[in-house]
Design a protein around this motif. Structure first.
Motif, PDB file in Angstrom:
ATOM      1  N   ILE A 255       0.534  27.976 -20.222  1.00  0.00           N
ATOM      2  CA  ILE A 255       0.396  28.956 -19.197  1.00  0.00           C
ATOM      3  C   ILE A 255      -0.565  28.460 -18.224  1.00  0.00           C
ATOM      4  O   ILE A 255      -0.486  28.798 -16.935  1.00  0.00           O
ATOM      5  CB  ILE A 255       0.158  30.332 -19.545  1.00  0.00           C
ATOM      6  N   SER A 256      -1.618  27.974 -18.851  1.00  0.00           N
ATOM      7  CA  SER A 256      -2.661  27.348 -17.770  1.00  0.00           C
ATOM      8  C   SER A 256      -3.095  25.749 -17.605  1.00  0.00           C
ATOM      9  O   SER A 256      -3.949  25.412 -17.461  1.00  0.00           O
ATOM     10  CB  SER A 256      -4.163  28.106 -18.434  1.00  0.00           C
ATOM     11  N   ARG A 257      -1.759  25.154 -17.874  1.00  0.00           N
ATOM     12  CA  ARG A 257      -1.873  23.705 -17.548  1.00  0.00           C
ATOM     13  C   ARG A 257      -1.694  23.359 -16.236  1.00  0.00           C
ATOM     14  O   ARG A 257      -2.477  22.627 -15.448  1.00  0.00           O
ATOM     15  CB  ARG A 257      -0.819  23.185 -18.312  1.00  0.00           C
ATOM     16  N   VAL A 258      -0.596  24.079 -15.506  1.00  0.00           N
ATOM     17  CA  VAL A 258      -0.438  23.311 -14.029  1.00  0.00           C
ATOM     18  C   VAL A 258      -0.037  24.422 -13.026  1.00  0.00           C
ATOM     19  O   VAL A 258       0.204  25.384 -13.206  1.00  0.00           O
ATOM     20  CB  VAL A 258       0.895  22.641 -14.509  1.00  0.00           C
ATOM     21  N   LEU A 259      -0.591  24.271 -11.935  1.00  0.00           N
ATOM     22  CA  LEU A 259      -0.452  25.001 -10.740  1.00  0.00           C
ATOM     23  C   LEU A 259       0.887  24.831 -10.198  1.00  0.00           C
ATOM     24  O   LEU A 259       1.322  23.734  -9.950  1.00  0.00           O
ATOM     25  CB  LEU A 259      -1.591  24.654  -9.512  1.00  0.00           C
ATOM     26  N   TYR A 260       1.599  25.802  -9.971  1.00  0.00           N
ATOM     27  CA  TYR A 260       2.874  25.905  -9.439  1.00  0.00           C
ATOM     28  C   TYR A 260       3.890  24.976 -10.095  1.00  0.00           C
ATOM     29  O   TYR A 260       4.317  23.983  -9.470  1.00  0.00           O
ATOM     30  CB  TYR A 260       2.859  25.785  -7.837  1.00  0.00           C
ATOM     31  N   PRO A 261       4.256  25.335 -11.333  1.00  0.00           N
ATOM     32  CA  PRO A 261       5.340  24.645 -11.969  1.00  0.00           C
ATOM     33  C   PRO A 261       6.653  24.752 -11.245  1.00  0.00           C
ATOM     34  O   PRO A 261       6.831  25.631 -10.519  1.00  0.00           O
ATOM     35  CB  PRO A 261       5.410  25.091 -13.172  1.00  0.00           C
ATOM     36  N   ASP A 262       7.436  23.614 -11.234  1.00  0.00           N
ATOM     37  CA  ASP A 262       8.620  23.611 -10.583  1.00  0.00           C
ATOM     38  C   ASP A 262       9.455  24.796 -10.812  1.00  0.00           C
ATOM     39  O   ASP A 262       9.821  24.877 -12.117  1.00  0.00           O
ATOM     40  CB  ASP A 262       9.394  22.500 -10.741  1.00  0.00           C
ATOM     41  N   ASP A 263       9.844  25.569 -10.054  1.00  0.00           N
ATOM     42  CA  ASP A 263      10.646  26.927 -10.332  1.00  0.00           C
ATOM     43  C   ASP A 263      12.144  26.819  -9.787  1.00  0.00           C
ATOM     44  O   ASP A 263      12.677  27.833  -9.686  1.00  0.00           O
ATOM     45  CB  ASP A 263       9.833  28.119  -9.732  1.00  0.00           C
ATOM     46  N   THR A 264      12.575  25.677 -10.047  1.00  0.00           N
ATOM     47  CA  THR A 264      13.954  25.499  -9.522  1.00  0.00           C
ATOM     48  C   THR A 264      14.782  25.651 -11.023  1.00  0.00           C
ATOM     49  O   THR A 264      15.913  25.603 -10.921  1.00  0.00           O
ATOM     50  CB  THR A 264      14.358  24.075  -9.046  1.00  0.00           C
ATOM     51  N   THR A 265      13.995  25.718 -11.944  1.00  0.00           N
ATOM     52  CA  THR A 265      14.883  25.976 -13.248  1.00  0.00           C
ATOM     53  C   THR A 265      14.626  27.368 -13.824  1.00  0.00           C
ATOM     54  O   THR A 265      13.605  28.032 -13.352  1.00  0.00           O
ATOM     55  CB  THR A 265      14.694  24.984 -14.161  1.00  0.00           C
ATOM     56  N   GLU A 266      15.114  28.001 -14.611  1.00  0.00           N
ATOM     57  CA  GLU A 266      14.954  29.357 -15.114  1.00  0.00           C
ATOM     58  C   GLU A 266      13.641  29.320 -16.087  1.00  0.00           C
ATOM     59  O   GLU A 266      12.819  30.153 -15.959  1.00  0.00           O
ATOM     60  CB  GLU A 266      16.135  29.655 -16.120  1.00  0.00           C
ATOM     61  N   GLY A 267      13.395  28.087 -16.796  1.00  0.00           N
ATOM     62  CA  GLY A 267      12.323  27.953 -17.486  1.00  0.00           C
ATOM     63  C   GLY A 267      10.829  27.954 -16.551  1.00  0.00           C
ATOM     64  O   GLY A 267       9.788  28.747 -16.857  1.00  0.00           O
ATOM     65  N   GLY A 268      11.135  27.190 -15.373  1.00  0.00           N
ATOM     66  CA  GLY A 268      10.112  27.307 -14.345  1.00  0.00           C
ATOM     67  C   GLY A 268       9.644  28.517 -13.957  1.00  0.00           C
ATOM     68  O   GLY A 268       8.622  28.972 -13.567  1.00  0.00           O
ATOM     69  N   LYS A 269      10.793  29.394 -13.467  1.00  0.00           N
ATOM     70  CA  LYS A 269      10.627  30.815 -12.942  1.00  0.00           C
ATOM     71  C   LYS A 269       9.865  31.667 -14.141  1.00  0.00           C
ATOM     72  O   LYS A 269       8.865  32.423 -13.609  1.00  0.00           O
ATOM     73  CB  LYS A 269      11.985  31.289 -12.693  1.00  0.00           C
ATOM     74  N   ALA A 270      10.246  31.340 -15.299  1.00  0.00           N
ATOM     75  CA  ALA A 270       9.639  32.296 -16.331  1.00  0.00           C
ATOM     76  C   ALA A 270       8.244  32.003 -16.352  1.00  0.00           C
ATOM     77  O   ALA A 270       7.354  32.787 -16.637  1.00  0.00           O
ATOM     78  CB  ALA A 270      10.250  32.260 -17.568  1.00  0.00           C
ATOM     79  N   LEU A 271       7.887  30.768 -16.436  1.00  0.00           N
ATOM     80  CA  LEU A 271       6.504  30.201 -16.531  1.00  0.00           C
ATOM     81  C   LEU A 271       5.608  30.765 -15.286  1.00  0.00           C
ATOM     82  O   LEU A 271       4.357  31.481 -15.750  1.00  0.00           O
ATOM     83  CB  LEU A 271       6.540  28.832 -16.680  1.00  0.00           C
ATOM     84  N   ARG A 272       6.076  30.530 -14.079  1.00  0.00           N
ATOM     85  CA  ARG A 272       5.279  31.181 -12.956  1.00  0.00           C
ATOM     86  C   ARG A 272       5.183  32.653 -13.024  1.00  0.00           C
ATOM     87  O   ARG A 272       3.975  32.948 -12.837  1.00  0.00           O
ATOM     88  CB  ARG A 272       6.109  30.789 -11.584  1.00  0.00           C
ATOM     89  N   LEU A 273       6.001  33.392 -13.484  1.00  0.00           N
ATOM     90  CA  LEU A 273       5.979  34.850 -13.471  1.00  0.00           C
ATOM     91  C   LEU A 273       4.812  35.149 -14.575  1.00  0.00           C
ATOM     92  O   LEU A 273       4.150  35.833 -14.520  1.00  0.00           O
ATOM     93  CB  LEU A 273       7.256  35.634 -13.826  1.00  0.00           C
ATOM     94  N   LYS A 274       4.938  34.442 -15.887  1.00  0.00           N
ATOM     95  CA  LYS A 274       4.095  34.404 -16.888  1.00  0.00           C
ATOM     96  C   LYS A 274       2.819  34.159 -16.449  1.00  0.00           C
ATOM     97  O   LYS A 274       1.619  34.816 -16.717  1.00  0.00           O
ATOM     98  CB  LYS A 274       4.359  33.559 -18.003  1.00  0.00           C
ATOM     99  N   GLN A 275       2.429  33.174 -15.511  1.00  0.00           N
ATOM    100  CA  GLN A 275       1.313  32.796 -15.136  1.00  0.00           C
ATOM    101  C   GLN A 275       0.538  34.041 -14.100  1.00  0.00           C
ATOM    102  O   GLN A 275      -0.636  34.370 -14.326  1.00  0.00           O
ATOM    103  CB  GLN A 275       1.405  31.550 -14.243  1.00  0.00           C
ATOM    104  N   GLU A 276       1.456  34.481 -13.588  1.00  0.00           N
ATOM    105  CA  GLU A 276       1.035  35.605 -12.356  1.00  0.00           C
ATOM    106  C   GLU A 276       0.631  36.774 -13.065  1.00  0.00           C
ATOM    107  O   GLU A 276      -0.459  37.514 -12.873  1.00  0.00           O
ATOM    108  CB  GLU A 276       2.027  35.707 -11.456  1.00  0.00           C
ATOM    109  N   TYR A 277       1.280  37.237 -14.052  1.00  0.00           N
ATOM    110  CA  TYR A 277       1.123  38.268 -14.857  1.00  0.00           C
ATOM    111  C   TYR A 277      -0.217  38.141 -15.471  1.00  0.00           C
ATOM    112  O   TYR A 277      -1.140  39.051 -15.818  1.00  0.00           O
ATOM    113  CB  TYR A 277       2.116  38.837 -15.678  1.00  0.00           C
ATOM    114  N   PHE A 278      -0.409  36.909 -16.316  1.00  0.00           N
ATOM    115  CA  PHE A 278      -1.259  36.503 -17.244  1.00  0.00           C
ATOM    116  C   PHE A 278      -2.781  36.822 -16.577  1.00  0.00           C
ATOM    117  O   PHE A 278      -3.724  37.492 -17.006  1.00  0.00           O
ATOM    118  CB  PHE A 278      -1.268  34.963 -17.711  1.00  0.00           C
TER     119      PHE A 278
END
Length: 799
Positions: A255-278
């Motif tokens: 969650i706190s490794r990378v700024l703006y993970p590539d969100d062209t995949t479903e996994g990337g979208k989930a990680l970005r939403l997790k980051q924002e909520y986190f």
């Protein structure tokens, strides 16, 4: 502060904090020792500011941002404390190169571009003005990425800034919150819900003190690092499944490794939403914890708390704060919603619909099921209050975070006068009609301490000599330079400073990039995120056309020009990465041409960051601010360039409009369509083809992309860019090219008159003081936050 005292503290930290003696210390050790000695002095102000805030029961500002592009901190902190000359004297006494000590500090990889640098400037200005404030974000281990080029293509590698200790921060293991995801919601028979997450991570705080000018005040930048709720699955480890045993830690730290993970995949979208909520959830809990330590009545929250959402990334703050107030603390839903709204404010940074985030209801419901329910309730409450509304938070199976941010905000601000007016007629037209009082303008600014005094010490010293040092704390005093722009002696010194800065940059380009450039040439610089609307491809097409004209007439009266690019393309943004590739290919071809290289050189410096900007901006003659009108919200690079005596070539977009007003239209190279004309032009069938047919230079430059001029082994390599301009030219590169060429040649002609150019450059510096972030923050204080400084200037410095 005496030099001997500072020297003693540096030696003490070298011995007791680092464990080295003078004979064996390396530059790294000396840099850390000095940083700790400077940090000690910040801590005194920091503690005093905290005590003053609690004593005055002052309202606090909380700035939530996915990015804080803080850059190197040692020189900035020493400057604000008035210790820079003393520190240099200490290291002169040690016989060590002070510039190498400063340069040893890595840039903190906590941001990407203007959004993050604005947040950093705001934090410094809040401290300068004595406003109690916290910045909240994520402590990225690897940030965005480290950029290098391979065969001209962008290669992304992890940033490694945290492989060394980040000496400016304090770890706060006691400030930790468990943040949940997924699971289900148990309804209580009322509107309240009990959320039982399926997984959780720990958000742990790391604090960096931020000191303002003259050490009058210091605030806190609190960044959250993700930790697992349990470090190791010992049972799996003992069974020999070591990978699975470490999985909880791996997943949490992701969650706190990378700024703006590539969100062209479903996994990337989930990680970005997790980051924002986190980071948003952890920040809100910390805010409520601090409030409840002082006050018993939650209804006083808006009187004591102002929360600023920097873009839509923290938009989940609305439903999360409602959940904390309603579900966990028992406020009635309507009251919780209104209390939250009166605390929250939203800064919009874009008119691009795709940049106003949206999340599928499926993903939102899976990761944040209670929040989706609350969003539905907020949507319903808004509909009940405004039955005729035509806009919704939930549309076509998507949660529109821009609409959510607007509806849950007390104030919504744009970041330039033009941008704010366009917000009212484009992305938020319907919501503005319902809430006409909500949108306000706060034109961005930059801190003059870093972006003039720090990065351009020669010019800073000249200004101080003629004006005194009051301009550093009140940049609008730069207007007093106006009479000096007619003084030949002043202008001669101004020009000599620019030349010295250019010589330094030329030396760096030779050492780092292997490209020799002539400091007497015009340094024409475009440094910003690579994006179609910022139109780096317009710039390189003009360079191609210029090269072709010079090739036709190599003995012509050409103005020597060095085009310098810097910026990163998002890993998943194919077209932007092709623009990077094209610029490098053009640079290789042009720079190797002996017939033209004395008149035109092209350089793309990799891994653009704050420290590179501090090197490039003071050396710039011409600032490229060439976005399609109506697309750049503000820009802050344009302000930094003007402040440092560069002339702007630009469109009437973002803050360019206000810069041109302040520096004088005669000192600005204007070209291109207005925002209204852009809209009309897009409606013309075949507008790009018409523009290409009308301008043989543009047609010829595009032809060079198709015929292999810049890719001899692969003639069609850059045909996609040419096709985009000809057939899909949404950003109107073709339609603005001819006027851009005209303005560029106008700049060439004036540049040949050195005295006139210098006068215009000095007028840019004199007219740029209004673009201080201090002025911007005063606007937020009055128009949005309703806060005042907690202590008189100088109070803390006297302790």
């Amino acid at each position: 502060m005496s030099i001997s005292d500072l020297r003693g503290d540096v030696l003490r930290h070298l011995k007791y904090s680092i464990g080295k003696d003078e004979d064996h210390a390396q530059i790294y050790d000396w840099r850390v020792a000095l940083s700790l000695a400077v940090r000690d002095r910040i801590v005194d102000r920091w503690f005093a500011a905290t005590r003053a805030t609690y004593a005055s029961r002052a309202k606090r500002v909380y700035y939530l941002s996915m990015e804080f592009l803080i850059g190197r901190l040692l020189e900035d902190a020493a400057t604000n404390l008035g210790l820079l000359d003393e520190a240099k004297a200490v290291f002169d006494g040690f016989g060590l190169p002070f510039d190498r000590v400063l340069a040893d500090e890595p840039d903190a990889a906590l941001g990407n571009g203007g959004l993050g640098r604005l947040a950093a400037c705001f934090m410094e200005s809040l401290a300068t003005l004595g406003v109690p404030a916290y910045g909240y974000g994520i402590r990225y281990e690897h940030g965005l990425f480290r950029q290098r080029f391979e065969g001209g293509r962008q290669i992304e590698e992890p940033e490694d800034w945290l492989t060394q200790a980040h000496v400016w921060e304090f770890e706060r293991p006691e400030t930790s919150f468990e943040i949940g995801f997924g699971g289900h919601v148990h309804r209580t028979g009322t509107s309240r819900g009990i959320w039982r997450p399926a997984e959780a991570v720990i958000a742990q705080g790391f604090d960096t003190p931020v000191v303002g000018w003259q050490g009058r005040w210091a605030n806190t930048l609190r960044l959250w690092g993700a930790q697992p709720t349990r470090l190791l699955d010992l049972e799996r480890f003992n069974a020999g499944d070591y990978t699975a045993a470490a999985q909880p830690e791996t997943l949490a730290r992701t969650i706190s490794r990378v700024l703006y993970p590539d969100d062209t995949t479903e996994g990337g979208k989930a990680l970005r939403l997790k980051q924002e909520y986190f980071f948003t959830a952890a920040s809100l809990r910390d805010i409520l914890r601090r409030f409840e330590s002082e006050y018993d009545d939650l209804r006083k929250l808006p009187q004591k708390v102002a929360i600023q959402l920097n873009d839509t990334h923290p938009a989940i703050a609305g439903p999360e704060l409602v959940r904390l107030l309603h579900d966990e603390r028992g406020l009635p839903f309507d009251e919780a919603m209104e209390t939250a709204r009166l605390c929250l404010n939203y800064t919009n940074h874009t008119l691009l619909p795709e940049a106003l985030e949206s999340w599928s209801e499926g993903l939102m419901g899976y990761l944040l099921p209670r929040h989706l329910q609350i969003i539905e309730a907020i949507d319903a409450a808004h509909h009940k209050a405004y039955p005729a509304r035509s806009v919704h938070i939930r549309e076509h199976g998507q949660v529109q975070m821009g609409n959510l941010s607007f509806i849950m905000a007390k104030r919504v601000n744009g970041v330039s006068a033009l941008h704010t007016e366009l917000m009212k007629t484009t992305v938020f037209q319907d919501l503005h009609a319902l809430h006409p009082e909500r949108i306000v303008n706060e034109t961005n600014g930059v801190t003059p301490r870093r972006w003039l005094l720090g990065c351009n010490p020669r010019l800073g010293a000249l200004i101080t000599e003629v004006l005194g040092d009051g301009w550093v704390g009140d940049a609008e005093e730069l207007a007093r330079l106006a009479p000096f722009t007619e003084d030949a002696s002043f202008l001669e010194r101004f020009a000599a400073i620019k030349r010295a800065n250019k010589e330094e940059l030329a030396g760096w380009l030779k050492r780092e990039q292997g490209v020799a450039v002539d400091p007497s040439a015009m340094f024409d610089i475009q440094i910003k995120r690579i994006h179609e609307y910022k139109r780096q491809h317009l710039n390189i097409l003009e360079a191609i056309a210029l090269w072709q004209d010079i090739s036709d007439n190599p003995n012509g009266d050409w103005t020597p020009r060095v085009k310098i690019f810097g910026g990163k393309a998002a890993p998943g943004y194919w077209f932007a990465k092709e623009i990077v590739h094209l610029i490098n290919a053009v640079a290789g071809r042009i720079n190797a041409d002996p017939a033209t290289s004395r008149f035109l050189r092209v350089v793309f410096a990799p891994n653009y960051n704050v420290s590179m900007a501090e090197r490039l901006i003071p050396a710039a003659d011409l600032s490229e601010q060439i976005s399609t009108a109506g697309k750049e919200a503000s820009g802050t690079g344009n302000m930094k360039f003007a402040m440092n005596g560069a002339l702007t070539i630009g469109t009437l977009d973002g803050a360019n409009v206000e810069i041109r007003d302040h520096v004088g239209a005669e000192n600005f190279f204007l070209f291109g369509m207005t925002a209204e004309e852009v809209v009309a032009r897009r409606e013309v069938p075949g507008h790009a083809r018409q523009a290409i047919e009308a301008d043989p230079r543009l047609a010829r430059a595009l032809g060079a992309l198709r015929d292999g001029t810049f890719s001899p082994g692969n003639p069609g390599l850059f045909a996609g860019i040419a096709d985009n301009v000809e057939h899909h030219d949404y950003f109107l590169v073709a339609s603005d090219f001819t006027d851009y060429w005209r303005a560029s040649r106008e700049a060439d002609a004036i540049c040949r008159d050195g005295a006139r150019w210098t006068r215009m450059a000095a007028r840019n510096t004199a007219g740029s003081g209004w673009f201080s972030s201090d002025r911007t923050i005063r606007g937020y204080m009055a128009d949005i936050w309703d806060v005042t400084p907690a202590a008189a200037p100088g109070t803390l410095a006297a302790e």
